[in-house]
Design a protein around this motif. Structure first.
Motif, PDB file in Angstrom:
ATOM      1  N   SER A   2       0.771  -1.271  -0.040  1.00  0.00           N
ATOM      2  CA  SER A   2      -0.158  -0.130  -0.014  1.00  0.00           C
ATOM      3  C   SER A   2       0.853   1.309   0.083  1.00  0.00           C
ATOM      4  O   SER A   2       2.025   1.294   0.498  1.00  0.00           O
ATOM      5  N   ASP A   3       0.260   2.355  -0.547  1.00  0.00           N
ATOM      6  CA  ASP A   3       0.916   3.481  -0.583  1.00  0.00           C
ATOM      7  C   ASP A   3       0.810   4.429   0.905  1.00  0.00           C
ATOM      8  O   ASP A   3       1.302   5.397   1.162  1.00  0.00           O
ATOM      9  N   ILE A   4       0.016   3.719   1.648  1.00  0.00           N
ATOM     10  CA  ILE A   4      -0.560   4.457   2.907  1.00  0.00           C
ATOM     11  C   ILE A   4       0.251   3.628   3.997  1.00  0.00           C
ATOM     12  O   ILE A   4      -0.026   2.435   4.320  1.00  0.00           O
ATOM     13  N   ARG A   5       0.687   4.455   4.968  1.00  0.00           N
ATOM     14  CA  ARG A   5       1.476   3.780   5.893  1.00  0.00           C
ATOM     15  C   ARG A   5       0.709   3.879   7.258  1.00  0.00           C
ATOM     16  O   ARG A   5       0.435   5.279   7.496  1.00  0.00           O
ATOM     17  N   PRO A   6       0.640   2.860   8.041  1.00  0.00           N
ATOM     18  CA  PRO A   6      -0.208   3.003   9.133  1.00  0.00           C
ATOM     19  C   PRO A   6       0.639   3.741  10.354  1.00  0.00           C
ATOM     20  O   PRO A   6       1.613   3.195  10.467  1.00  0.00           O
ATOM     21  N   VAL A   7       0.095   4.709  11.058  1.00  0.00           N
ATOM     22  CA  VAL A   7       0.868   5.221  12.039  1.00  0.00           C
ATOM     23  C   VAL A   7      -0.080   5.133  13.385  1.00  0.00           C
ATOM     24  O   VAL A   7      -1.302   5.390  13.106  1.00  0.00           O
ATOM     25  N   PHE A   8       0.390   4.886  14.303  1.00  0.00           N
ATOM     26  CA  PHE A   8      -0.446   4.691  15.647  1.00  0.00           C
ATOM     27  C   PHE A   8       0.269   5.828  16.705  1.00  0.00           C
ATOM     28  O   PHE A   8       1.417   5.694  17.004  1.00  0.00           O
ATOM     29  N   TYR A   9      -0.651   6.410  17.445  1.00  0.00           N
ATOM     30  CA  TYR A   9      -0.259   7.082  18.524  1.00  0.00           C
ATOM     31  C   TYR A   9      -0.764   6.517  19.727  1.00  0.00           C
ATOM     32  O   TYR A   9      -1.762   6.496  20.008  1.00  0.00           O
ATOM     33  N   VAL A  10       0.058   5.915  20.517  1.00  0.00           N
ATOM     34  CA  VAL A  10       0.085   5.080  21.464  1.00  0.00           C
ATOM     35  C   VAL A  10       0.415   5.876  22.951  1.00  0.00           C
ATOM     36  O   VAL A  10       1.590   6.419  23.090  1.00  0.00           O
ATOM     37  N   SER A  11      -0.311   5.552  23.897  1.00  0.00           N
ATOM     38  CA  SER A  11      -0.101   6.366  25.252  1.00  0.00           C
ATOM     39  C   SER A  11      -0.670   5.565  26.405  1.00  0.00           C
ATOM     40  O   SER A  11      -1.618   4.827  26.224  1.00  0.00           O
ATOM     41  N   ASP A  12      -0.123   5.819  27.427  1.00  0.00           N
ATOM     42  CA  ASP A  12      -0.732   5.253  28.832  1.00  0.00           C
ATOM     43  C   ASP A  12      -1.805   6.092  29.345  1.00  0.00           C
ATOM     44  O   ASP A  12      -2.230   5.960  30.330  1.00  0.00           O
ATOM     45  N   GLY A  13      -2.015   7.152  28.765  1.00  0.00           N
ATOM     46  CA  GLY A  13      -2.890   8.094  29.016  1.00  0.00           C
ATOM     47  C   GLY A  13      -3.653   8.492  27.932  1.00  0.00           C
ATOM     48  O   GLY A  13      -4.357   7.739  27.348  1.00  0.00           O
ATOM     49  N   THR A  14      -4.191   9.722  27.795  1.00  0.00           N
ATOM     50  CA  THR A  14      -5.099  10.334  26.739  1.00  0.00           C
ATOM     51  C   THR A  14      -4.580  10.071  25.480  1.00  0.00           C
ATOM     52  O   THR A  14      -5.441   9.846  24.453  1.00  0.00           O
ATOM     53  N   GLY A  15      -3.095  10.282  25.156  1.00  0.00           N
ATOM     54  CA  GLY A  15      -2.692  10.063  23.919  1.00  0.00           C
ATOM     55  C   GLY A  15      -2.583  11.385  22.998  1.00  0.00           C
ATOM     56  O   GLY A  15      -2.197  11.574  22.057  1.00  0.00           O
ATOM     57  N   ILE A  16      -3.334  12.523  23.737  1.00  0.00           N
ATOM     58  CA  ILE A  16      -3.057  13.980  23.211  1.00  0.00           C
ATOM     59  C   ILE A  16      -1.739  14.091  22.911  1.00  0.00           C
ATOM     60  O   ILE A  16      -1.456  14.713  22.051  1.00  0.00           O
ATOM     61  N   THR A  17      -0.905  14.102  24.086  1.00  0.00           N
ATOM     62  CA  THR A  17       0.550  14.545  23.507  1.00  0.00           C
ATOM     63  C   THR A  17       1.223  13.630  22.277  1.00  0.00           C
ATOM     64  O   THR A  17       1.917  14.563  21.529  1.00  0.00           O
ATOM     65  N   ALA A  18       0.928  12.451  22.342  1.00  0.00           N
ATOM     66  CA  ALA A  18       1.677  11.617  21.220  1.00  0.00           C
ATOM     67  C   ALA A  18       1.031  12.218  19.941  1.00  0.00           C
ATOM     68  O   ALA A  18       1.571  12.135  18.754  1.00  0.00           O
ATOM     69  N   GLU A  19      -0.424  12.401  19.672  1.00  0.00           N
ATOM     70  CA  GLU A  19      -0.925  12.613  18.645  1.00  0.00           C
ATOM     71  C   GLU A  19      -0.577  13.988  17.973  1.00  0.00           C
ATOM     72  O   GLU A  19      -0.127  14.317  16.940  1.00  0.00           O
ATOM     73  N   THR A  20      -0.608  15.039  19.060  1.00  0.00           N
ATOM     74  CA  THR A  20      -0.324  16.311  18.881  1.00  0.00           C
ATOM     75  C   THR A  20       1.244  16.353  18.505  1.00  0.00           C
ATOM     76  O   THR A  20       1.596  17.046  17.257  1.00  0.00           O
ATOM     77  N   ILE A  21       2.264  15.818  19.032  1.00  0.00           N
ATOM     78  CA  ILE A  21       3.703  15.776  18.284  1.00  0.00           C
ATOM     79  C   ILE A  21       3.791  14.826  17.015  1.00  0.00           C
ATOM     80  O   ILE A  21       4.256  15.502  15.845  1.00  0.00           O
ATOM     81  N   GLY A  22       2.909  13.955  17.079  1.00  0.00           N
ATOM     82  CA  GLY A  22       2.836  12.957  15.823  1.00  0.00           C
ATOM     83  C   GLY A  22       2.583  13.628  14.560  1.00  0.00           C
ATOM     84  O   GLY A  22       3.014  13.757  13.542  1.00  0.00           O
ATOM     85  N   HIS A  23       1.465  14.358  14.752  1.00  0.00           N
ATOM     86  CA  HIS A  23       0.743  14.879  13.786  1.00  0.00           C
ATOM     87  C   HIS A  23       1.694  16.142  13.200  1.00  0.00           C
ATOM     88  O   HIS A  23       1.820  16.200  12.092  1.00  0.00           O
ATOM     89  N   SER A  24       2.279  16.893  14.242  1.00  0.00           N
ATOM     90  CA  SER A  24       3.309  18.155  13.810  1.00  0.00           C
ATOM     91  C   SER A  24       4.397  17.330  12.940  1.00  0.00           C
ATOM     92  O   SER A  24       4.859  17.930  12.031  1.00  0.00           O
ATOM     93  N   LEU A  25       4.901  16.133  13.213  1.00  0.00           N
ATOM     94  CA  LEU A  25       5.905  15.282  12.528  1.00  0.00           C
ATOM     95  C   LEU A  25       5.546  15.144  11.009  1.00  0.00           C
ATOM     96  O   LEU A  25       6.238  15.424   9.976  1.00  0.00           O
ATOM     97  N   LEU A  26       4.210  14.472  10.885  1.00  0.00           N
ATOM     98  CA  LEU A  26       3.783  14.033   9.691  1.00  0.00           C
ATOM     99  C   LEU A  26       3.445  15.088   8.665  1.00  0.00           C
ATOM    100  O   LEU A  26       3.573  14.927   7.573  1.00  0.00           O
ATOM    101  N   THR A  27       3.064  16.183   9.118  1.00  0.00           N
ATOM    102  CA  THR A  27       2.857  17.389   8.425  1.00  0.00           C
ATOM    103  C   THR A  27       4.019  17.806   7.615  1.00  0.00           C
ATOM    104  O   THR A  27       3.851  18.478   6.452  1.00  0.00           O
ATOM    105  N   GLN A  28       5.133  17.211   8.114  1.00  0.00           N
ATOM    106  CA  GLN A  28       6.500  17.740   7.218  1.00  0.00           C
ATOM    107  C   GLN A  28       6.444  16.951   5.826  1.00  0.00           C
ATOM    108  O   GLN A  28       7.466  17.109   5.053  1.00  0.00           O
ATOM    109  N   PHE A  29       5.724  15.966   5.912  1.00  0.00           N
ATOM    110  CA  PHE A  29       5.923  14.914   4.761  1.00  0.00           C
ATOM    111  C   PHE A  29       4.624  15.182   3.981  1.00  0.00           C
ATOM    112  O   PHE A  29       3.498  15.788   4.280  1.00  0.00           O
ATOM    113  N   SER A  30       4.512  14.074   2.560  1.00  0.00           N
ATOM    114  CA  SER A  30       3.158  14.365   1.957  1.00  0.00           C
ATOM    115  C   SER A  30       2.071  13.976   2.576  1.00  0.00           C
ATOM    116  O   SER A  30       1.773  13.056   3.314  1.00  0.00           O
TER     117      SER A  30
END
Length: 273
Positions: A2-30
């Protein structure tokens, strides 16, 4: 594969921190290259094993190595997650060692502290700010003496979601005032707003985008007509210019960016919760 790569934001809490940082990183790519999913409250070995199975299966289905943005503070849980075969990006790892060296002590891993109720005064301030934003939405109340900021602009320019964000994440009493047809007939501020000039911040928007938004809300109405959108935006911009009101276009700006610009421009220094 697939051209689509699966990405998971994993946390022992809400996951907000992981998702926020991860989203900022992924926006640097296509854009469109990733399929993201958040896995919160992975706080036991059993849950970590279940998450690892899910992540591994997603990678096998896509035919490409998954990516995990991980904010679990327990190293044992992270080790279990790593058995998924995914590329593991630990949110805290780059910072812990330098901080331990600088502070001269080891960290004390604490689950759920980033978004928990640490300070009840701060928590109540956020709740009160949310109530304020809701009761002062769209000009429902015009006594703004207690407001920290007042957003003004035409209908659907992004005032309400920005007020809610400012309340929830910064504890600010944010009100918003929609410029009506009567207000737009003049190139001056509405009289009721003049005494609060130092709290005002204008939001403008491209008429084409405004037309799209209004069409979704009230399709094929006078309210959503392109001519109406052009006229209202132009009139609002005249008011902002004449009255020297700071203004930002929301056409391509996120709520986070809008909020940061508001705080910076008005000189409000408030910690993010």
């Amino acid at each position: 594969m697939s051209d689509i790569r699966p990405v998971f934001y994993v946390s022992d809490g809400t996951g907000i921190t992981a998702e926020t940082i991860g989203h900022s990183l992924l926006t640097q790519f296509s854009e469109g290259e990733f399929q993201t999913d958040r896995l919160p409250f992975v706080d036991t070995p059993d849950k970590a094993r279940e998450a690892a199975v899910l992540i591994r299966a997603a990678g096998e289905q896509a035919g490409v190595r998954p990516i995990v943005v991980n904010s679990c503070v327990d190293g044992d849980l992270s080790a279990v997650l790593a058995t998924s075969g995914a590329l593991m990006l630990d949110v805290f790892a780059p910072f812990i060692a330098p901080l331990e060296q600088e502070l001269g002590r080891k960290r004390q891993p604490r689950v759920g502290k980033a978004h928990g109720i640490v300070d009840f005064d701060q928590y109540h301030r956020r709740i009160n700010a949310m109530n304020y934003a809701l009761t002062h939405d769209d000009g429902m109340r015009v006594d703004y003496s207690d407001a920290d900021v007042i957003l003004i602009g035409v209908s659907r320019a992004g005032k309400t979601p920005t007020c809610v964000y400012l309340a929830l994440h910064h504890g600010l009493r944010a009100a918003n005032y929609p410029l009506t047809d009567d207000d737009l007939e003049s190139d001056r501020l509405p009289p009721r707003l003049r005494q609060y000039r130092n709290k005002l911040f204008g939001l403008t928007i491209d008429p084409d985008r405004l037309h799209q938004i209004r069409q979704e809300r009230r399709p094929n109405s006078r309210y959503s007509e392109m001519d109406t959108c052009k006229r209202e935006v132009a009139a609002a911009n005249v008011i902002f210019s004449t009255e020297h009101i700071p203004v930002l276009s929301t056409t391509h700006a996120s709520i986070e960016e809008i909020s940061s610009r508001v705080l910076e421009t008005l000189g409000i220094n408030r910690e993010m919760y």
